[in-house]
Design a protein around this motif. Structure first.
Motif, PDB file in Angstrom:
ATOM      1  N   ALA A 271     -34.804  -1.572  11.835  1.00 14.62           N
ATOM      2  CA  ALA A 271     -34.999  -0.895  13.117  1.00 14.62           C
ATOM      3  C   ALA A 271     -36.119  -1.553  13.921  1.00 14.62           C
ATOM      4  CB  ALA A 271     -35.327   0.587  12.884  1.00 14.62           C
ATOM      5  N   ALA A 272     -37.210  -1.955  13.248  1.00 14.97           N
ATOM      6  CA  ALA A 272     -38.310  -2.604  13.958  1.00 14.97           C
ATOM      7  C   ALA A 272     -37.877  -3.938  14.542  1.00 14.97           C
ATOM      8  CB  ALA A 272     -39.494  -2.798  13.004  1.00 14.97           C
ATOM      9  N   THR A 273     -37.110  -4.705  13.772  1.00 13.75           N
ATOM     10  CA  THR A 273     -36.646  -6.013  14.269  1.00 13.75           C
ATOM     11  C   THR A 273     -35.709  -5.851  15.458  1.00 13.75           C
ATOM     12  OG1 THR A 273     -36.809  -6.868  12.020  1.00 13.75           O
ATOM     13  CG2 THR A 273     -35.531  -8.161  13.591  1.00 13.75           C
ATOM     14  N   MET A 274     -34.773  -4.906  15.366  1.00 13.42           N
ATOM     15  CA  MET A 274     -33.845  -4.680  16.477  1.00 13.42           C
ATOM     16  C   MET A 274     -34.579  -4.122  17.690  1.00 13.42           C
ATOM     17  SD  MET A 274     -30.608  -3.169  14.323  1.00 13.42           S
ATOM     18  CE  MET A 274     -29.470  -3.230  15.681  1.00 13.42           C
ATOM     19  N   ALA A 275     -35.571  -3.252  17.461  1.00 16.16           N
ATOM     20  CA  ALA A 275     -36.343  -2.725  18.589  1.00 16.16           C
ATOM     21  C   ALA A 275     -37.094  -3.838  19.301  1.00 16.16           C
ATOM     22  CB  ALA A 275     -37.341  -1.664  18.091  1.00 16.16           C
ATOM     23  N   ALA A 276     -37.628  -4.797  18.545  1.00 22.14           N
ATOM     24  CA  ALA A 276     -38.319  -5.928  19.163  1.00 22.14           C
ATOM     25  C   ALA A 276     -37.362  -6.763  19.993  1.00 22.14           C
ATOM     26  CB  ALA A 276     -38.976  -6.786  18.077  1.00 22.14           C
ATOM     27  N   GLU A 277     -36.131  -6.954  19.498  1.00 18.08           N
ATOM     28  CA  GLU A 277     -35.139  -7.731  20.239  1.00 18.08           C
ATOM     29  C   GLU A 277     -34.718  -7.010  21.522  1.00 18.08           C
ATOM     30  OE1 GLU A 277     -33.949 -10.687  19.695  1.00 18.08           O
ATOM     31  OE2 GLU A 277     -34.897 -11.088  17.764  1.00 18.08           O
TER      32      GLU A 277
END
Length: 523
Positions: free
Chosen positions: A350-356
């Motif tokens: 979720a953190a990686t997708m939120a950053a993207e």
């Protein structure tokens, strides 16, 4: 000053007269008489000088009063002139406004006359239109009667049939249009979405430990089995009563099985057995003492695991109870997937997708870590784990977006922020990837049967097959009952019914296949 001089003169005169009287009564000498006369002369001179000065002062004051009067009169005249000037300006503005008002009234009068004329014209046209409308209705009625005679249909029947035909055509066209829009959107978004998801899985994907409901306690020799069982089974009964775990001692060499669906209890029993066997003193009192110490050790370890987890993920400010709940996840599993490892993976995905996507990375990681806290209650609860976790998060002061993401990741409540679908997708990625979870064979087969029976419930479906472990549903339709355009609508309807009525990990692809066969036999 003049009055004072006069008073002094009179006082001197009176003094002189008094002295003269005194001197005459006392028969003073002639010198006194001269003094009296001199005093009289001095008094007269003083009075005369005083009169002169008083006249001079009076004239001076009269002159000053005249000057002051002239100044005041000049100021008054100036004010009068200014006031008259202002009054003239105000009168001029009033006259101008009156003139404008008269002009406006004149224009209004003209407009009213034009309006009256237009109203009269409109009334005439309206009357003509009503006559034309009556003529048109008469002609239309005659034509409808002629058409009803020719077609053997009433007007209502023809209208109903026309409406149905138009509805079918509109539905087909609308479905085709929807399909074109969806394909266009997929062409634009599919590439970028695939890129984000694949990069996220590559960065975060880790192996998951598969756990079950049985633990194996290895021993050095089978002689220890007898000591664990004890005389008439006292030791093993005391151990089972203290831990709540079923201890199976069978013919398996150098192994004792610990069976319990609660991993925490199973771990307490395993560590307690290890301590008892190592110490060598095995009896009911010692068993209770060791189990209690082990239980406290596990509780401390749970808190330590929770603290270490939030430090590793960089999540700060969690309530101590939430930290304890996170630690208990280590001893829970879902479909064989360790719950703590799953939650850590969801947080990172979720953190990686939120950053993207340009969203709040910290909130995404926090919601991902907490999304399954409802699966580790200390007491049984009738609420679904998503709602229970949402209640806990709200109780312990979590952010409103995090609370909604926890409650909505299984669509138990309505999503109110972009963070909620992000957590739902991350949870699906973590649970649906190959090897992440283990399912019971019966539930797996039942899920495939439910998929096939759902497709078979639609008209025109001849057969349905769930393939790729339930990831795709192939639906065969009868070409005589379902057209090419209707097959798109059928695929959409089946996918909607699966989404609303069934529970499944990941996603299910619905493929509708329609074919026409021409068969002839050569004799």
């Amino acid at each position: 000053m003049t009055l004072t001089t006069i008073i002094i003169g009179f006082v001197a005169l009176a003094a002189g007269i008094l002295m003269g009287l005194l001197f005459s009564r006392s028969s003073l000498n002639t010198k006194a008489k001269f003094i009296i006369e001199d005093a009289k002369k001095n008094a007269e001179n003083i009075i005369e000088n005083s009169n002169v000065k008083a006249e001079s002062v009076r004239k001076e004051k009269e002159a000053q009063a005249k000057v002051k009067f002239l100044e005041l009169k000049s100021q008054h005249d100036t004010e009068i002139q200014n006031r008259e000037k202002k009054i003239q300006e105000i009168e001029k503005r009033i006259r101008d406004k009156e003139q404008k008002l008269n002009d406006e009234l004149s224009k209004t009068g003209k407009l009213e006359k034009d309006l009256d004329r237009q109203i009269a014209d409109y009334a005439k046209k309206h009357e003509i239109l009503e006559r034309k409308q009556e003529e048109l209705e008469t002609i239309t009625t005659q034509k409808v009667e002629i058409l009803e005679k020719l077609s053997h249909y009433t007007a209502e029947e023809a209208k109903a049939e026309l409406v149905e035909a138009m509805k079918a055509e509109a539905k087909t066209r609308a479905q085709a249009h929807v399909q074109e829009i969806m394909e266009e959107a997929q062409l634009n978004a599919k590439s970028e979405a695939r890129k984000i998801v694949i990069q996220t899985i590559q960065r975060i994907g880790t192996e998951q430990a598969i756990e079950n409901s049985v633990s194996v306690f290895n021993i050095e020799s089978d002689e220890i089995k007898g000591r664990i069982i004890g005389r008439e089974g006292r030791n093993i009964r005391a151990l089972e009563a203290a831990t709540g775990v079923e201890i199976i001692v069978d013919d398996t060499p150098e192994a004792i099985l610990l069976s319990c669906f609660d991993p925490v209890r199973r771990e307490v029993a395993r560590l307690s057995l290890h301590r008892l066997v190592t110490d060598g003193r095995i009896h009911p009192a010692r068993i209770e003492e060791v189990v209690e110490k082990t239980r406290k050790q596990i509780e401390e370890e749970i808190i330590e695991v929770g603290k270490r987890t939030i430090i590793d993920l960089g999540v700060h400010g969690l309530h101590p109870e939430l930290v304890k709940i996170i630690g208990r996840m280590k001893y829970r599993s879902s479909y064989g997937q360790n719950l703590l490892q799953h939650s850590r993976e969801v947080a990172n995905i979720a953190a990686t997708m939120a950053a993207e996507l340009g969203l709040n990375v910290k909130l995404a990681k926090r919601a991902g870590l907490l999304h399954d806290i409802g699966k580790v209650p200390e007491q049984e609860s009738e609420l679904p784990h998503a709602l229970l976790g949402m209640q806990w998060a709200e109780k312990y002061g979590e952010n409103a977006e995090v609370v909604n993401a926890i409650g909505a990741h299984h669509d138990e409540v309505e999503m109110t922020s972009l963070l909620s679908p992000l957590i739902q997708v991350a949870d699906g990625i973590s649970g649906a990837r190959p090897g992440a979870r283990r399912q019971v064979l019966e539930s797996y087969i039942q899920r495939l049967k439910d998929l096939e029976s759902t497709a078979m419930s639609f008209d025109g479906v001849s057969s349905a097959y769930a393939i790729q472990a339930g990831r795709e549903l192939r639906v065969m339709v009868e070409s005589g009952k379902v057209t090419d355009e209707q097959s798109h609508q059928l695929s959409y309807d089946i996918s909607e019914k699966i989404q609303n009525e069934l529970t499944y990990p990941g996603q299910v692809k619905v493929t509708v296949i329609r074919e026409t066969r021409a068969v002839n036999i050569a004799r």
